[in-house]
Design a protein around this motif. Structure first.
Motif, PDB file in Angstrom:
ATOM      1  N   MET A  17      -2.259  18.043 -19.331  1.00  0.00           N
ATOM      2  CA  MET A  17      -3.512  18.715 -19.697  1.00  0.00           C
ATOM      3  C   MET A  17      -3.829  18.555 -21.179  1.00  0.00           C
ATOM      4  N   ARG A  18      -2.798  18.516 -22.019  1.00  0.00           N
ATOM      5  CA  ARG A  18      -3.027  18.336 -23.464  1.00  0.00           C
ATOM      6  C   ARG A  18      -3.441  16.898 -23.795  1.00  0.00           C
ATOM      7  N   LYS A  19      -2.796  15.943 -23.144  1.00  0.00           N
ATOM      8  CA  LYS A  19      -3.065  14.532 -23.425  1.00  0.00           C
ATOM      9  C   LYS A  19      -4.411  14.096 -22.851  1.00  0.00           C
ATOM     10  N   TRP A  20      -4.744  14.610 -21.666  1.00  0.00           N
ATOM     11  CA  TRP A  20      -5.992  14.259 -20.991  1.00  0.00           C
ATOM     12  C   TRP A  20      -6.720  15.539 -20.591  1.00  0.00           C
ATOM     13  N   PRO A  21      -7.494  16.154 -21.492  1.00  0.00           N
ATOM     14  CA  PRO A  21      -8.162  17.432 -21.219  1.00  0.00           C
ATOM     15  C   PRO A  21      -9.028  17.444 -19.959  1.00  0.00           C
ATOM     16  N   ALA A  22      -9.527  16.306 -19.532  1.00  0.00           N
ATOM     17  CA  ALA A  22     -10.345  16.261 -18.312  1.00  0.00           C
ATOM     18  C   ALA A  22      -9.540  16.675 -17.080  1.00  0.00           C
ATOM     19  N   THR A  23      -8.225  16.617 -17.158  1.00  0.00           N
ATOM     20  CA  THR A  23      -7.395  16.985 -16.009  1.00  0.00           C
ATOM     21  C   THR A  23      -7.363  18.495 -15.772  1.00  0.00           C
ATOM     22  N   GLU A  51       5.361  24.262  -5.650  1.00  0.00           N
ATOM     23  CA  GLU A  51       5.188  25.704  -5.847  1.00  0.00           C
ATOM     24  C   GLU A  51       3.859  26.204  -5.281  1.00  0.00           C
ATOM     25  N   HIS A  52       2.810  25.405  -5.456  1.00  0.00           N
ATOM     26  CA  HIS A  52       1.466  25.792  -5.007  1.00  0.00           C
ATOM     27  C   HIS A  52       1.115  25.235  -3.629  1.00  0.00           C
ATOM     28  N   ARG A  53       2.074  24.535  -3.009  1.00  0.00           N
ATOM     29  CA  ARG A  53       1.882  23.945  -1.672  1.00  0.00           C
ATOM     30  C   ARG A  53       0.668  23.008  -1.631  1.00  0.00           C
ATOM     31  N   ILE A  54       0.673  22.073  -2.584  1.00  0.00           N
ATOM     32  CA  ILE A  54      -0.410  21.097  -2.721  1.00  0.00           C
ATOM     33  C   ILE A  54       0.173  19.704  -2.514  1.00  0.00           C
ATOM     34  N   GLY A  55      -0.566  18.855  -1.819  1.00  0.00           N
ATOM     35  CA  GLY A  55      -0.122  17.482  -1.608  1.00  0.00           C
ATOM     36  C   GLY A  55      -0.061  16.713  -2.919  1.00  0.00           C
ATOM     37  N   GLU A  56       1.116  16.258  -3.250  1.00  0.00           N
ATOM     38  CA  GLU A  56       1.342  15.576  -4.534  1.00  0.00           C
ATOM     39  C   GLU A  56       0.501  14.312  -4.691  1.00  0.00           C
ATOM     40  N   GLY A  57       0.407  13.510  -3.643  1.00  0.00           N
ATOM     41  CA  GLY A  57      -0.336  12.249  -3.725  1.00  0.00           C
ATOM     42  C   GLY A  57      -1.810  12.460  -4.004  1.00  0.00           C
ATOM     43  N   ASP A  58      -2.430  13.382  -3.279  1.00  0.00           N
ATOM     44  CA  ASP A  58      -3.850  13.674  -3.496  1.00  0.00           C
ATOM     45  C   ASP A  58      -4.084  14.215  -4.902  1.00  0.00           C
ATOM     46  N   PHE A  59      -3.210  15.127  -5.325  1.00  0.00           N
ATOM     47  CA  PHE A  59      -3.344  15.735  -6.655  1.00  0.00           C
ATOM     48  C   PHE A  59      -3.224  14.677  -7.746  1.00  0.00           C
ATOM     49  N   LEU A  60      -2.224  13.815  -7.641  1.00  0.00           N
ATOM     50  CA  LEU A  60      -2.056  12.748  -8.630  1.00  0.00           C
ATOM     51  C   LEU A  60      -3.273  11.828  -8.660  1.00  0.00           C
ATOM     52  N   GLY A  61      -3.808  11.519  -7.487  1.00  0.00           N
ATOM     53  CA  GLY A  61      -5.005  10.671  -7.414  1.00  0.00           C
ATOM     54  C   GLY A  61      -6.186  11.292  -8.132  1.00  0.00           C
ATOM     55  N   GLU A  62      -6.363  12.594  -7.970  1.00  0.00           N
ATOM     56  CA  GLU A  62      -7.467  13.274  -8.639  1.00  0.00           C
ATOM     57  C   GLU A  62      -7.240  13.368 -10.143  1.00  0.00           C
ATOM     58  N   LEU A  63      -5.993  13.542 -10.550  1.00  0.00           N
ATOM     59  CA  LEU A  63      -5.693  13.534 -11.992  1.00  0.00           C
ATOM     60  C   LEU A  63      -6.052  12.182 -12.587  1.00  0.00           C
ATOM     61  N   GLU A  64      -5.641  11.117 -11.908  1.00  0.00           N
ATOM     62  CA  GLU A  64      -5.946   9.763 -12.375  1.00  0.00           C
ATOM     63  C   GLU A  64      -7.460   9.541 -12.469  1.00  0.00           C
ATOM     64  N   ALA A  65      -8.195  10.003 -11.458  1.00  0.00           N
ATOM     65  CA  ALA A  65      -9.647   9.848 -11.457  1.00  0.00           C
ATOM     66  C   ALA A  65     -10.258  10.602 -12.632  1.00  0.00           C
ATOM     67  N   ALA A  66      -9.748  11.777 -12.934  1.00  0.00           N
ATOM     68  CA  ALA A  66     -10.264  12.555 -14.072  1.00  0.00           C
ATOM     69  C   ALA A  66     -10.019  11.825 -15.386  1.00  0.00           C
ATOM     70  N   VAL A  67      -8.845  11.225 -15.521  1.00  0.00           N
ATOM     71  CA  VAL A  67      -8.508  10.483 -16.739  1.00  0.00           C
ATOM     72  C   VAL A  67      -9.461   9.297 -16.910  1.00  0.00           C
ATOM     73  N   ARG A  68      -9.798   8.650 -15.799  1.00  0.00           N
ATOM     74  CA  ARG A  68     -10.703   7.488 -15.857  1.00  0.00           C
ATOM     75  C   ARG A  68     -12.167   7.898 -15.976  1.00  0.00           C
ATOM     76  N   GLY A  69     -12.439   9.200 -15.935  1.00  0.00           N
ATOM     77  CA  GLY A  69     -13.815   9.678 -16.063  1.00  0.00           C
ATOM     78  C   GLY A  69     -14.606   9.612 -14.787  1.00  0.00           C
ATOM     79  N   GLU A  70     -13.913   9.549 -13.660  1.00  0.00           N
ATOM     80  CA  GLU A  70     -14.589   9.444 -12.372  1.00  0.00           C
ATOM     81  C   GLU A  70     -14.843  10.807 -11.743  1.00  0.00           C
ATOM     82  N   ARG A  71     -14.356  11.843 -12.325  1.00  0.00           N
ATOM     83  CA  ARG A  71     -14.548  13.203 -11.789  1.00  0.00           C
ATOM     84  C   ARG A  71     -15.027  14.117 -12.862  1.00  0.00           C
TER      85      ARG A  71
END
Length: 71
Positions: A17-23, A51-71
């Motif tokens: 979150m610090r390195k990529w605030p869009a996340t 801990e939050h019962r979230i799918g890791e793959g989907d979450f990582l994909g959305e983080l990546e998209a945020a970093v690329r400015g797609e979200r």
């Protein structure tokens, strides 16, 4: 050539979150309590997803998209 942010499941949530605030928006959209959480400085993405019962793959994909400015 696609630029990768290099986010992986072993990275600490707070660091991401610090390195990529869009996340931050992704974390909030998943209703994770990591923003301003003292544990966020220690929890990896994998641990937070578990801990939050979230799918890791989907979450990582959305983080990546945020970093690329797609979200």
């Amino acid at each position: 050539m696609e630029q990768r942010s290099s986010i992986d499941p072993d990275m600490v949530v707070d660091e991401i979150m610090r390195k990529w605030p869009a996340t931050v928006a992704v974390v909030l959209r998943y209703k994770m309590l990591c923003v301003d959480c003292p544990i966020g400085t220690f929890h990896t993405v994998a641990e937070a997803c578990r801990e939050h019962r979230i799918g890791e793959g989907d979450f990582l994909g959305e983080l990546e998209a945020a970093v690329r400015g797609e979200r």
